[in-house]
Design an enzyme around this catalytic site. Sequence first.
Site, PDB file in Angstrom:
ATOM      1  N   THR A 112       0.753  -1.080   0.062  1.00 23.09           N
ATOM      2  CA  THR A 112      -0.020  -0.012   0.011  1.00 23.09           C
ATOM      3  C   THR A 112       0.903   1.333  -0.027  1.00 23.09           C
ATOM      4  OG1 THR A 112      -0.070   0.056   2.345  1.00 23.09           O
ATOM      5  CG2 THR A 112      -1.801  -1.236   1.442  1.00 23.09           C
ATOM      6  N   SER A 114       0.383   4.011   1.303  1.00 23.76           N
ATOM      7  CA  SER A 114       0.206   4.713   2.734  1.00 23.76           C
ATOM      8  C   SER A 114       0.662   3.768   3.835  1.00 23.76           C
ATOM      9  CB  SER A 114      -1.286   4.893   2.766  1.00 23.76           C
ATOM     10  OG  SER A 114      -1.950   3.689   2.940  1.00 23.76           O
ATOM     11  N   CYS A 115       1.860   3.018   3.146  1.00 18.63           N
ATOM     12  CA  CYS A 115       2.255   2.094   4.395  1.00 18.63           C
ATOM     13  C   CYS A 115       3.301   2.718   5.656  1.00 18.63           C
ATOM     14  CB  CYS A 115       3.254   0.851   3.833  1.00 18.63           C
ATOM     15  SG  CYS A 115       4.405   1.208   2.980  1.00 18.63           S
ATOM     16  N   GLY A 116       3.759   4.076   5.161  1.00 18.24           N
ATOM     17  CA  GLY A 116       4.727   4.777   6.048  1.00 18.24           C
ATOM     18  C   GLY A 116       5.986   4.085   5.824  1.00 18.24           C
TER      19      GLY A 116
END
Length: 286
Positions: A112, A114-116
Amino acid sequence: MGRVTVREKILRVRDGSAGDRVDTLVVEEPLEIRLNGRALTVTMRTPGHDFDLAAGFLVSEGVVSGAADIAAIRYCAGATEDGSNTYNVLDVALAPGVAVPDMSLERNFYTTSSCGLCGKASLDAVRTIAHWSVADDPARFPAETLAALPDRLRESQRVFDRTGGLHAAGLFTPEGELLALREDVGRHNAVDKLVGWAAREGRLPLRETALLVSGRASFELAQKALMAGIPMLAAVSAPSSLAVDLAAESGLSLVGFLRGSSMNVYTGRHRVLLEEASATPMAAPG
């Protein structure tokens, strides 16, 4: 099974004139993937090849390495009043002995955006969970063969012909043979469906193949290629900087802007065979 396309009445305006017509749209619906009965993730996808999508997602995440790690995949009853199946929820049962990943709310999947994770952390994560290395893969692709692949991919996109709204992922041999193609409203889903097909057919790792995607080459798509053991990723559009970094560190050949007879080879140029008459030495990047 769910519908892939729907027909909708629209107002079409062209050159100052307007009229009613019926347009064909690609369907986008949620698919909840459960693992051993517990909710794992939800993705928006085009219905079709859902079992491949689930299997490919698990391969990309490093949960499984092939068909032997999966005991069964089945649809679950949907959340309708009459209990009928919506085909939007499926459960994957892992084979005995296969470790179940952390499925807490804090669990962040590598695929993803937005996984960081970022930079070196992302590269290290993929290197840690990859089951195979592509660095020593002997595949070689003539430049003229690569140049012909986008047209072959486009010719095989049946749903795109009706909607114009789908991404495609195709798997090719060095001779230009199309082994498999998957379409989806999501770029990542199209690749997961392709990888899942290979996993369920016992074809992993996909040595001596090229993955062609219809859009850009992101970090996530480069990751998926590596997790499937694919030595070359080609895209008709641009790669991201992190995709290039990942490809360079892992030995993946990455080709972008594959259009007509032109292309940019970002990494792994030894796998692209040029005609001797047209080949010119290229300085290594500084």
